[in-house]
Write a protein that holds these residues in place. Structure first.
Motif, PDB file in Angstrom:
ATOM      1  N   GLU A  59       0.870  -1.178   0.000  1.00  5.99           N
ATOM      2  CA  GLU A  59       0.000   0.000   0.000  1.00  5.99           C
ATOM      3  C   GLU A  59       0.904   1.222   0.000  1.00  5.99           C
ATOM      4  O   GLU A  59       1.864   1.294   0.767  1.00  5.99           O
ATOM      5  CB  GLU A  59      -0.889   0.035   1.248  1.00  5.99           C
ATOM      6  N   VAL A  60       0.602   2.177  -0.874  1.00  2.22           N
ATOM      7  CA  VAL A  60       1.366   3.423  -0.934  1.00  2.22           C
ATOM      8  C   VAL A  60       0.438   4.555  -0.508  1.00  2.22           C
ATOM      9  O   VAL A  60      -0.642   4.721  -1.072  1.00  2.22           O
ATOM     10  CB  VAL A  60       1.918   3.677  -2.357  1.00  2.22           C
ATOM     11  N   LEU A  74      -5.787  -0.100   6.992  1.00  4.37           N
ATOM     12  CA  LEU A  74      -4.412  -0.588   6.880  1.00  4.37           C
ATOM     13  C   LEU A  74      -4.040  -1.488   8.054  1.00  4.37           C
ATOM     14  O   LEU A  74      -3.362  -2.504   7.875  1.00  4.37           O
ATOM     15  CB  LEU A  74      -3.436   0.587   6.779  1.00  4.37           C
ATOM     16  N   GLN A  75      -4.499  -1.133   9.236  1.00  2.94           N
ATOM     17  CA  GLN A  75      -4.224  -1.955  10.413  1.00  2.94           C
ATOM     18  C   GLN A  75      -4.882  -3.324  10.275  1.00  2.94           C
ATOM     19  O   GLN A  75      -4.263  -4.358  10.542  1.00  2.94           O
ATOM     20  CB  GLN A  75      -4.729  -1.248  11.669  1.00  2.94           C
ATOM     21  N   ASN A  76      -6.138  -3.351   9.828  1.00  2.00           N
ATOM     22  CA  ASN A  76      -6.844  -4.613   9.627  1.00  2.00           C
ATOM     23  C   ASN A  76      -6.161  -5.457   8.543  1.00  2.00           C
ATOM     24  O   ASN A  76      -6.015  -6.671   8.688  1.00  2.00           O
ATOM     25  CB  ASN A  76      -8.305  -4.374   9.257  1.00  2.00           C
ATOM     26  N   LEU A  77      -5.766  -4.802   7.466  1.00  2.00           N
ATOM     27  CA  LEU A  77      -5.078  -5.495   6.380  1.00  2.00           C
ATOM     28  C   LEU A  77      -3.767  -6.111   6.872  1.00  2.00           C
ATOM     29  O   LEU A  77      -3.478  -7.280   6.626  1.00  2.00           O
ATOM     30  CB  LEU A  77      -4.825  -4.534   5.216  1.00  2.00           C
ATOM     31  N   ALA A  78      -2.990  -5.316   7.590  1.00  4.57           N
ATOM     32  CA  ALA A  78      -1.704  -5.810   8.116  1.00  4.57           C
ATOM     33  C   ALA A  78      -1.921  -7.013   9.033  1.00  4.57           C
ATOM     34  O   ALA A  78      -1.185  -8.003   8.960  1.00  4.57           O
ATOM     35  CB  ALA A  78      -0.983  -4.692   8.859  1.00  4.57           C
ATOM     36  N   GLN A  79      -2.939  -6.958   9.885  1.00  4.97           N
ATOM     37  CA  GLN A  79      -3.214  -8.070  10.789  1.00  4.97           C
ATOM     38  C   GLN A  79      -3.639  -9.322  10.024  1.00  4.97           C
ATOM     39  O   GLN A  79      -3.250 -10.432  10.383  1.00  4.97           O
ATOM     40  CB  GLN A  79      -4.280  -7.673  11.815  1.00  4.97           C
ATOM     41  N   SER A  80      -4.417  -9.159   8.972  1.00  9.93           N
ATOM     42  CA  SER A  80      -4.825 -10.306   8.152  1.00  9.93           C
ATOM     43  C   SER A  80      -3.633 -10.959   7.474  1.00  9.93           C
ATOM     44  O   SER A  80      -3.499 -12.181   7.458  1.00  9.93           O
ATOM     45  CB  SER A  80      -5.840  -9.879   7.082  1.00  9.93           C
ATOM     46  N   VAL A  81      -2.764 -10.129   6.910  1.00 10.34           N
ATOM     47  CA  VAL A  81      -1.590 -10.628   6.195  1.00 10.34           C
ATOM     48  C   VAL A  81      -0.630 -11.329   7.155  1.00 10.34           C
ATOM     49  O   VAL A  81      -0.081 -12.385   6.843  1.00 10.34           O
ATOM     50  CB  VAL A  81      -0.878  -9.473   5.443  1.00 10.34           C
ATOM     51  N   GLU A  82      -0.458 -10.747   8.330  1.00  8.60           N
ATOM     52  CA  GLU A  82       0.467 -11.260   9.346  1.00  8.60           C
ATOM     53  C   GLU A  82       0.174 -12.712   9.731  1.00  8.60           C
ATOM     54  O   GLU A  82       1.068 -13.457  10.101  1.00  8.60           O
ATOM     55  CB  GLU A  82       0.312 -10.344  10.567  1.00  8.60           C
ATOM     56  N   GLN A  83      -1.062 -13.124   9.615  1.00 10.96           N
ATOM     57  CA  GLN A  83      -1.478 -14.467  10.025  1.00 10.96           C
ATOM     58  C   GLN A  83      -1.201 -15.537   8.970  1.00 10.96           C
ATOM     59  O   GLN A  83      -1.518 -16.700   9.186  1.00 10.96           O
ATOM     60  CB  GLN A  83      -2.972 -14.469  10.370  1.00 10.96           C
ATOM     61  N   HIS A  84      -0.636 -15.151   7.833  1.00 13.62           N
ATOM     62  CA  HIS A  84      -0.436 -16.100   6.738  1.00 13.62           C
ATOM     63  C   HIS A  84       1.040 -16.202   6.359  1.00 13.62           C
ATOM     64  O   HIS A  84       1.615 -15.251   5.837  1.00 13.62           O
ATOM     65  CB  HIS A  84      -1.295 -15.700   5.540  1.00 13.62           C
ATOM     66  N   PRO A  85       1.635 -17.363   6.620  1.00  8.25           N
ATOM     67  CA  PRO A  85       3.053 -17.566   6.281  1.00  8.25           C
ATOM     68  C   PRO A  85       3.293 -17.343   4.788  1.00  8.25           C
ATOM     69  O   PRO A  85       2.459 -17.689   3.945  1.00  8.25           O
ATOM     70  CB  PRO A  85       3.303 -19.031   6.646  1.00  8.25           C
ATOM     71  N   GLY A  86       4.425 -16.743   4.488  1.00  2.36           N
ATOM     72  CA  GLY A  86       4.782 -16.472   3.095  1.00  2.36           C
ATOM     73  C   GLY A  86       4.262 -15.140   2.593  1.00  2.36           C
ATOM     74  O   GLY A  86       4.607 -14.700   1.503  1.00  2.36           O
ATOM     75  N   TRP A  87       3.404 -14.496   3.375  1.00  3.24           N
ATOM     76  CA  TRP A  87       2.845 -13.202   3.015  1.00  3.24           C
ATOM     77  C   TRP A  87       3.385 -12.140   3.964  1.00  3.24           C
ATOM     78  O   TRP A  87       3.573 -12.403   5.143  1.00  3.24           O
ATOM     79  CB  TRP A  87       1.317 -13.215   3.132  1.00  3.24           C
ATOM     80  N   ARG A  88       3.604 -10.940   3.423  1.00  2.17           N
ATOM     81  CA  ARG A  88       3.953  -9.827   4.294  1.00  2.17           C
ATOM     82  C   ARG A  88       3.317  -8.553   3.748  1.00  2.17           C
ATOM     83  O   ARG A  88       2.946  -8.471   2.582  1.00  2.17           O
ATOM     84  CB  ARG A  88       5.459  -9.682   4.466  1.00  2.17           C
ATOM     85  N   PHE A  89       3.192  -7.592   4.649  1.00  3.62           N
ATOM     86  CA  PHE A  89       2.557  -6.322   4.327  1.00  3.62           C
ATOM     87  C   PHE A  89       3.608  -5.225   4.336  1.00  3.62           C
ATOM     88  O   PHE A  89       4.448  -5.174   5.229  1.00  3.62           O
ATOM     89  CB  PHE A  89       1.466  -6.010   5.352  1.00  3.62           C
ATOM     90  N   GLU A  90       3.559  -4.360   3.349  1.00  2.63           N
ATOM     91  CA  GLU A  90       4.502  -3.253   3.261  1.00  2.63           C
ATOM     92  C   GLU A  90       3.713  -1.964   3.023  1.00  2.63           C
ATOM     93  O   GLU A  90       3.012  -1.843   2.024  1.00  2.63           O
ATOM     94  CB  GLU A  90       5.475  -3.508   2.108  1.00  2.63           C
ATOM     95  N   LEU A  91       3.836  -1.026   3.967  1.00  2.57           N
ATOM     96  CA  LEU A  91       3.234   0.289   3.810  1.00  2.57           C
ATOM     97  C   LEU A  91       4.353   1.253   3.437  1.00  2.57           C
ATOM     98  O   LEU A  91       5.344   1.369   4.153  1.00  2.57           O
ATOM     99  CB  LEU A  91       2.570   0.748   5.120  1.00  2.57           C
ATOM    100  N   VAL A  92       4.194   1.915   2.303  1.00  2.00           N
ATOM    101  CA  VAL A  92       5.211   2.836   1.817  1.00  2.00           C
ATOM    102  C   VAL A  92       4.627   4.244   1.844  1.00  2.00           C
ATOM    103  O   VAL A  92       3.559   4.490   1.284  1.00  2.00           O
ATOM    104  CB  VAL A  92       5.656   2.458   0.382  1.00  2.00           C
ATOM    105  N   MET A  93       5.334   5.141   2.510  1.00  2.00           N
ATOM    106  CA  MET A  93       4.887   6.527   2.614  1.00  2.00           C
ATOM    107  C   MET A  93       5.585   7.378   1.554  1.00  2.00           C
ATOM    108  O   MET A  93       6.783   7.247   1.346  1.00  2.00           O
ATOM    109  CB  MET A  93       5.209   7.088   3.997  1.00  2.00           C
ATOM    110  N   THR A  94       4.795   8.245   0.903  1.00  2.68           N
ATOM    111  CA  THR A  94       5.375   9.220  -0.025  1.00  2.68           C
ATOM    112  C   THR A  94       5.400  10.548   0.694  1.00  2.68           C
ATOM    113  O   THR A  94       4.418  10.944   1.318  1.00  2.68           O
ATOM    114  CB  THR A  94       4.541   9.363  -1.310  1.00  2.68           C
ATOM    115  N   ASN A  95       6.524  11.222   0.639  1.00  2.00           N
ATOM    116  CA  ASN A  95       6.674  12.531   1.277  1.00  2.00           C
ATOM    117  C   ASN A  95       6.023  12.586   2.657  1.00  2.00           C
ATOM    118  O   ASN A  95       5.099  13.355   2.881  1.00  2.00           O
ATOM    119  CB  ASN A  95       6.085  13.642   0.400  1.00  2.00           C
ATOM    120  N   PRO A  96       6.479  11.752   3.595  1.00  3.30           N
ATOM    121  CA  PRO A  96       5.828  11.715   4.906  1.00  3.30           C
ATOM    122  C   PRO A  96       5.873  13.047   5.645  1.00  3.30           C
ATOM    123  O   PRO A  96       5.074  13.284   6.518  1.00  3.30           O
ATOM    124  CB  PRO A  96       6.606  10.644   5.672  1.00  3.30           C
TER     125      PRO A  96
END
Length: 118
Positions: A59-60, A74-96
């Motif tokens: 997610e950008v 994003l928090q819900n998405l990250a928690q869902s992904v975290e529960q599945h081996p082989g999957w990871r979540f990456e949040l990328v910030m533009t101009n934070p």
């Protein structure tokens, strides 16, 4: 979300796609729900990249596009992904710092104004 914010996010997403593609990942922009595994069916990630047994949900966002509902999403998405081996979540910030900087810059004094006030 302003057009500029959307453009910055889109540009960063394309840069990430190029980086991951260069590392041998298969790229999926805004995948349709039917193309997602069951645990992601309620989400619309910006991009998924895959290589072998590894998958990354990306997610950008910019600071301007983050509000309480998007943060919860994003928090819900990250928690869902975290529960599945082989999957990871990456949040990328533009101009934070863009919002912080611009609000500070608007009220900043120029060097000549500072000298005059001193």
């Amino acid at each position: 979300m302003t057009t500029t914010t959307a453009n910055l996010e889109r540009e960063r997403l394309l840069q990430l796609a190029e980086e991951y593609h260069g590392k041998g990942y298969e790229i999926f922009f805004h995948p349709n729900p039917e193309d997602l595994p069951d645990f992601l069916r309620n989400y619309r990630p910006d991009m998924i990249v895959r290589r072998g047994d590894e998958a990354v949900i990306i997610e950008v966002k910019s600071r301007r596009s983050l509000d309480s509902s998007s943060r919860q999403y994003l928090q819900n998405l990250a928690q869902s992904v975290e529960q599945h081996p082989g999957w990871r979540f990456e949040l990328v910030m533009t101009n934070p710092e863009d919002v912080v900087y611009s609000s500070r810059a608007e009220s900043s004094l120029q060097q000549s104004e500072i000298e005059t006030r001193l």
